[in-house]
Design a protein around this motif. Structure first.
Motif, PDB file in Angstrom:
ATOM      1  N   LEU A  98      12.834   7.436   2.200  1.00  0.00           N
ATOM      2  CA  LEU A  98      11.605   7.604   3.218  1.00  0.00           C
ATOM      3  C   LEU A  98      12.249   7.867   4.339  1.00  0.00           C
ATOM      4  CD1 LEU A  98       9.496   4.411   2.195  1.00  0.00           C
ATOM      5  CD2 LEU A  98       9.106   6.792   1.817  1.00  0.00           C
ATOM      6  N   MET A  99      13.466   7.396   4.807  1.00  0.00           N
ATOM      7  CA  MET A  99      13.999   7.606   6.265  1.00  0.00           C
ATOM      8  C   MET A  99      14.405   8.858   6.325  1.00  0.00           C
ATOM      9  SD  MET A  99      16.250   3.849   6.346  1.00  0.00           S
ATOM     10  CE  MET A  99      16.961   4.384   7.927  1.00  0.00           C
ATOM     11  N   LEU A 100      15.090   9.432   5.356  1.00  0.00           N
ATOM     12  CA  LEU A 100      15.566  10.742   5.128  1.00  0.00           C
ATOM     13  C   LEU A 100      14.410  11.744   5.443  1.00  0.00           C
ATOM     14  CD1 LEU A 100      18.281  10.794   2.343  1.00  0.00           C
ATOM     15  CD2 LEU A 100      18.782  11.425   4.623  1.00  0.00           C
ATOM     16  N   VAL A 101      13.291  11.660   4.360  1.00  0.00           N
ATOM     17  CA  VAL A 101      11.970  12.306   4.704  1.00  0.00           C
ATOM     18  C   VAL A 101      11.503  12.377   5.895  1.00  0.00           C
ATOM     19  CG1 VAL A 101       9.593  12.743   3.817  1.00  0.00           C
ATOM     20  CG2 VAL A 101      11.492  12.326   2.188  1.00  0.00           C
ATOM     21  N   ALA A 102      11.382  10.966   6.559  1.00  0.00           N
ATOM     22  CA  ALA A 102      10.929  10.871   7.956  1.00  0.00           C
ATOM     23  C   ALA A 102      11.468  11.783   8.887  1.00  0.00           C
ATOM     24  CB  ALA A 102      10.733   9.437   8.368  1.00  0.00           C
ATOM     25  N   ALA A 124       3.459   8.925   1.272  1.00  0.00           N
ATOM     26  CA  ALA A 124       4.981   8.627   1.153  1.00  0.00           C
ATOM     27  C   ALA A 124       5.135   7.138   0.566  1.00  0.00           C
ATOM     28  CB  ALA A 124       5.451   8.882   2.236  1.00  0.00           C
ATOM     29  N   CYS A 125       4.482   6.182   1.097  1.00  0.00           N
ATOM     30  CA  CYS A 125       4.667   4.836   0.714  1.00  0.00           C
ATOM     31  C   CYS A 125       4.455   4.765  -0.748  1.00  0.00           C
ATOM     32  CB  CYS A 125       3.841   3.728   1.753  1.00  0.00           C
ATOM     33  SG  CYS A 125       3.858   2.009   0.859  1.00  0.00           S
ATOM     34  N   LEU A 126       3.261   5.254  -1.187  1.00  0.00           N
ATOM     35  CA  LEU A 126       2.606   4.824  -2.681  1.00  0.00           C
ATOM     36  C   LEU A 126       3.662   5.804  -3.392  1.00  0.00           C
ATOM     37  CD1 LEU A 126      -1.197   5.537  -2.099  1.00  0.00           C
ATOM     38  CD2 LEU A 126       0.071   3.582  -2.772  1.00  0.00           C
ATOM     39  N   TRP A 127       4.216   7.057  -3.068  1.00  0.00           N
ATOM     40  CA  TRP A 127       5.154   7.692  -3.975  1.00  0.00           C
ATOM     41  C   TRP A 127       6.283   6.911  -4.173  1.00  0.00           C
ATOM     42  CZ3 TRP A 127       4.162  10.923  -7.592  1.00  0.00           C
ATOM     43  CH2 TRP A 127       2.998  11.887  -7.207  1.00  0.00           C
ATOM     44  N   SER A 128       6.827   6.267  -2.939  1.00  0.00           N
ATOM     45  CA  SER A 128       8.084   5.677  -2.915  1.00  0.00           C
ATOM     46  C   SER A 128       7.985   4.470  -3.993  1.00  0.00           C
ATOM     47  CB  SER A 128       8.530   5.010  -1.677  1.00  0.00           C
ATOM     48  OG  SER A 128       9.646   4.416  -1.783  1.00  0.00           O
ATOM     49  N   LEU A 129       6.754   3.849  -3.966  1.00  0.00           N
ATOM     50  CA  LEU A 129       6.584   2.613  -4.988  1.00  0.00           C
ATOM     51  C   LEU A 129       6.335   2.902  -6.459  1.00  0.00           C
ATOM     52  CD1 LEU A 129       3.972   0.562  -2.631  1.00  0.00           C
ATOM     53  CD2 LEU A 129       6.266   0.087  -2.899  1.00  0.00           C
ATOM     54  N   GLN A 152       4.102  -7.532  -6.613  1.00  0.00           N
ATOM     55  CA  GLN A 152       4.398  -7.414  -5.309  1.00  0.00           C
ATOM     56  C   GLN A 152       4.207  -5.710  -4.862  1.00  0.00           C
ATOM     57  OE1 GLN A 152       8.022  -8.958  -4.492  1.00  0.00           O
ATOM     58  NE2 GLN A 152       7.190 -11.086  -4.172  1.00  0.00           N
ATOM     59  N   VAL A 153       4.594  -4.796  -5.923  1.00  0.00           N
ATOM     60  CA  VAL A 153       4.349  -3.643  -5.653  1.00  0.00           C
ATOM     61  C   VAL A 153       2.691  -3.254  -5.571  1.00  0.00           C
ATOM     62  CG1 VAL A 153       4.568  -1.258  -6.919  1.00  0.00           C
ATOM     63  CG2 VAL A 153       6.309  -2.502  -6.998  1.00  0.00           C
ATOM     64  N   LYS A 154       2.119  -4.021  -6.372  1.00  0.00           N
ATOM     65  CA  LYS A 154       0.568  -3.836  -6.576  1.00  0.00           C
ATOM     66  C   LYS A 154       0.054  -4.200  -5.254  1.00  0.00           C
ATOM     67  CE  LYS A 154      -2.826  -2.497  -9.015  1.00  0.00           C
ATOM     68  NZ  LYS A 154      -3.192  -3.017 -10.337  1.00  0.00           N
ATOM     69  N   THR A 155       0.500  -5.473  -4.509  1.00  0.00           N
ATOM     70  CA  THR A 155       0.105  -5.751  -3.674  1.00  0.00           C
ATOM     71  C   THR A 155       0.060  -4.933  -2.215  1.00  0.00           C
ATOM     72  OG1 THR A 155       0.293  -8.350  -4.222  1.00  0.00           O
ATOM     73  CG2 THR A 155       0.186  -7.920  -1.971  1.00  0.00           C
ATOM     74  N   VAL A 156       1.451  -4.488  -2.291  1.00  0.00           N
ATOM     75  CA  VAL A 156       1.703  -3.501  -0.996  1.00  0.00           C
ATOM     76  C   VAL A 156       0.729  -2.234  -1.057  1.00  0.00           C
ATOM     77  CG1 VAL A 156       3.464  -1.973   0.000  1.00  0.00           C
ATOM     78  CG2 VAL A 156       4.007  -4.517  -0.849  1.00  0.00           C
ATOM     79  N   ALA A 157       0.735  -1.617  -2.374  1.00  0.00           N
ATOM     80  CA  ALA A 157      -0.055  -0.492  -2.714  1.00  0.00           C
ATOM     81  C   ALA A 157      -1.330  -0.657  -2.227  1.00  0.00           C
ATOM     82  CB  ALA A 157       0.383   0.261  -4.126  1.00  0.00           C
ATOM     83  N   LYS A 168       0.755   8.148 -11.579  1.00  0.00           N
ATOM     84  CA  LYS A 168       1.230   9.305 -10.710  1.00  0.00           C
ATOM     85  C   LYS A 168       0.504  10.583 -10.683  1.00  0.00           C
ATOM     86  CE  LYS A 168       5.911   7.724 -11.444  1.00  0.00           C
ATOM     87  NZ  LYS A 168       7.258   8.094 -11.918  1.00  0.00           N
ATOM     88  N   GLN A 169      -0.449  10.862 -11.863  1.00  0.00           N
ATOM     89  CA  GLN A 169      -1.456  12.003 -11.802  1.00  0.00           C
ATOM     90  C   GLN A 169      -2.707  11.897 -10.770  1.00  0.00           C
ATOM     91  OE1 GLN A 169      -0.250  10.471 -14.649  1.00  0.00           O
ATOM     92  NE2 GLN A 169       1.345  12.175 -15.272  1.00  0.00           N
ATOM     93  N   VAL A 170      -2.945  11.020 -10.957  1.00  0.00           N
ATOM     94  CA  VAL A 170      -4.130  10.751  -9.776  1.00  0.00           C
ATOM     95  C   VAL A 170      -3.722  10.693  -8.485  1.00  0.00           C
ATOM     96  CG1 VAL A 170      -5.936   9.271  -9.331  1.00  0.00           C
ATOM     97  CG2 VAL A 170      -5.557   9.489 -11.678  1.00  0.00           C
ATOM     98  N   LEU A 171      -2.633   9.957  -8.369  1.00  0.00           N
ATOM     99  CA  LEU A 171      -1.824   9.952  -7.122  1.00  0.00           C
ATOM    100  C   LEU A 171      -1.487  11.447  -6.466  1.00  0.00           C
ATOM    101  CD1 LEU A 171      -0.297   8.441  -4.588  1.00  0.00           C
ATOM    102  CD2 LEU A 171       1.613   7.817  -6.091  1.00  0.00           C
ATOM    103  N   ALA A 172      -1.111  12.206  -7.251  1.00  0.00           N
ATOM    104  CA  ALA A 172      -0.789  13.375  -6.779  1.00  0.00           C
ATOM    105  C   ALA A 172      -1.969  14.220  -6.323  1.00  0.00           C
ATOM    106  CB  ALA A 172      -0.018  14.399  -8.221  1.00  0.00           C
ATOM    107  N   LEU A 173      -2.939  14.314  -7.017  1.00  0.00           N
ATOM    108  CA  LEU A 173      -4.461  14.840  -6.799  1.00  0.00           C
ATOM    109  C   LEU A 173      -4.804  14.107  -5.299  1.00  0.00           C
ATOM    110  CD1 LEU A 173      -6.847  16.440  -7.509  1.00  0.00           C
ATOM    111  CD2 LEU A 173      -7.846  14.294  -8.726  1.00  0.00           C
ATOM    112  N   GLY A 174      -4.894  12.728  -5.354  1.00  0.00           N
ATOM    113  CA  GLY A 174      -5.234  12.433  -4.065  1.00  0.00           C
ATOM    114  C   GLY A 174      -4.311  12.844  -2.959  1.00  0.00           C
ATOM    115  N   SER A 175      -2.919  12.769  -3.181  1.00  0.00           N
ATOM    116  CA  SER A 175      -2.425  13.127  -2.237  1.00  0.00           C
ATOM    117  C   SER A 175      -2.371  14.590  -1.742  1.00  0.00           C
ATOM    118  CB  SER A 175      -0.675  13.259  -2.605  1.00  0.00           C
ATOM    119  OG  SER A 175      -0.285  11.811  -3.016  1.00  0.00           O
ATOM    120  N   VAL A 176      -2.483  15.718  -2.697  1.00  0.00           N
ATOM    121  CA  VAL A 176      -2.907  17.257  -2.312  1.00  0.00           C
ATOM    122  C   VAL A 176      -3.994  17.220  -1.368  1.00  0.00           C
ATOM    123  CG1 VAL A 176      -3.485  19.294  -3.100  1.00  0.00           C
ATOM    124  CG2 VAL A 176      -1.836  17.973  -4.361  1.00  0.00           C
ATOM    125  N   LEU A 177      -5.180  16.396  -1.926  1.00  0.00           N
ATOM    126  CA  LEU A 177      -6.523  16.604  -1.448  1.00  0.00           C
ATOM    127  C   LEU A 177      -6.492  16.061   0.158  1.00  0.00           C
ATOM    128  CD1 LEU A 177      -8.801  15.415  -4.209  1.00  0.00           C
ATOM    129  CD2 LEU A 177      -8.681  17.669  -3.008  1.00  0.00           C
TER     130      LEU A 177
END
Length: 282
Positions: A46-50, A161-166, A176-181, A257-266
């Motif tokens: 995440l730091m590198l991407v940022a 970015a957070c969701l993709w990292s998780l 805890q992943v679910k809670t953060v997401a 991940k498929q639904v996440l990809a769709l949401g991210s693009v939109l």
């Protein structure tokens, strides 16, 4: 299209700040749950991407200057110029983030305090960036809507970015992943709803100028705003659909991940189109 450098610059820097902010919050949340190596494995990508996004954004920002080598002259009026302040805080943000990233790369240890400082500098930088336009003479920019747009984009892009990292590097336990997401998505939903609720206020503000004698030659921002109404409507529908997809990607035990990809693009495309509409004033 002279607007594109500003579109790319603002979204890259704001996205960078959003990613840094989410990485910092997650590390603080998981401070007692992760060891040093797990923190680095989660935060370093995440730091590198940022950092790369922020650096590219600052590079692109010089493209809209008449002579890019004159960019340093913008630092001469810090006491009175929001542009000078924005450049300084953007440089400080990127410098601290770069230092934190180098430390993590060479020592495999994340200094959360550096990320916290970078996050605070980034938040101030977005405020200064917004103030540049709020204090301009372009009526479509001189409104609180500009702050909402810029901070909203930062939080939205950071959450993605957070969701993709998780989803790809789940160093936290599944619960805890679910809670953060869920927290990230709820925040994005809340920010998007606030932006939508604010739009009638913004349009009402602009309506007060339609029959006035205000002129901003050579620009015609109100005319451009009216002409791009269909683009803005499509962008808002796309943004709502994208945020809804982000929420739906959490329905199962694991992030879809498929639904996440769709949401991210939109969401990304919607933010680009909204920003293009914002900067189109002719």
């Amino acid at each position: 299209m002279h607007e594109w450098p500003l579109v790319i610059f603002t979204l890259l820097v704001q996205g960078s700040v959003g990613i840094t902010l989410f990485a910092t919050v997650i590390l603080a949340y998981a401070n007692d749950k992760l060891d040093t190596k797990e923190k680095c494995r989660f935060a370093l990508p995440l730091m590198l991407v940022a950092f790369i996004a922020g650096a590219l954004g600052l590079m692109v920002s010089t493209a809209h200057l008449g002579y890019p080598l004159n960019a340093f002259h913008a630092l001469r009026h810090v006491e009175s110029s929001w542009l000078s302040r924005e450049i300084i805080f953007a440089s400080l943000y990127l410098g601290v983030l770069g230092l934190a990233t180098l430390v993590a790369l060479f020592t495999q240890r994340v200094w959360t305090i550096l990320l916290l400082i970078a996050s605070l500098l980034g938040i101030i930088d977005i405020f200064c960036m917004s103030a540049i336009y709020v204090h301009s003479s372009v009526v479509t920019w001189m409104h609180f809507n500009t702050y909402w747009m810029f901070y909203g984009a930062a939080l939205g892009l950071g959450a993605i970015a957070c969701l993709w990292s998780l989803a790809t590097r789940p160093v936290l336990p599944a619960l805890q992943v679910k809670t953060v997401a869920i927290t990230a998505v709820v925040l994005v939903i809340a920010v998007t709803l606030c932006r939508l609720v604010e739009q009638p206020i913004y349009v009402g503000y602009l309506a007060t100028f339609w029959n006035s004698d205000v002129a901003t030659f050579p620009h015609q921002p109100l005319t451009a705003f009216e002409q791009l109404s269909h683009l803005r409507l499509a962008s808002w529908l796309m943004l709502v659909a994208g945020v809804s997809a982000l929420a739906l990607c959490l329905r199962a035990d694991r992030i879809n991940k498929q639904v996440l990809a769709l949401g991210s693009v939109l969401v990304v495309v919607a933010e680009v189109l909204l920003r293009l509409s914002f900067f189109s004033i002719n």
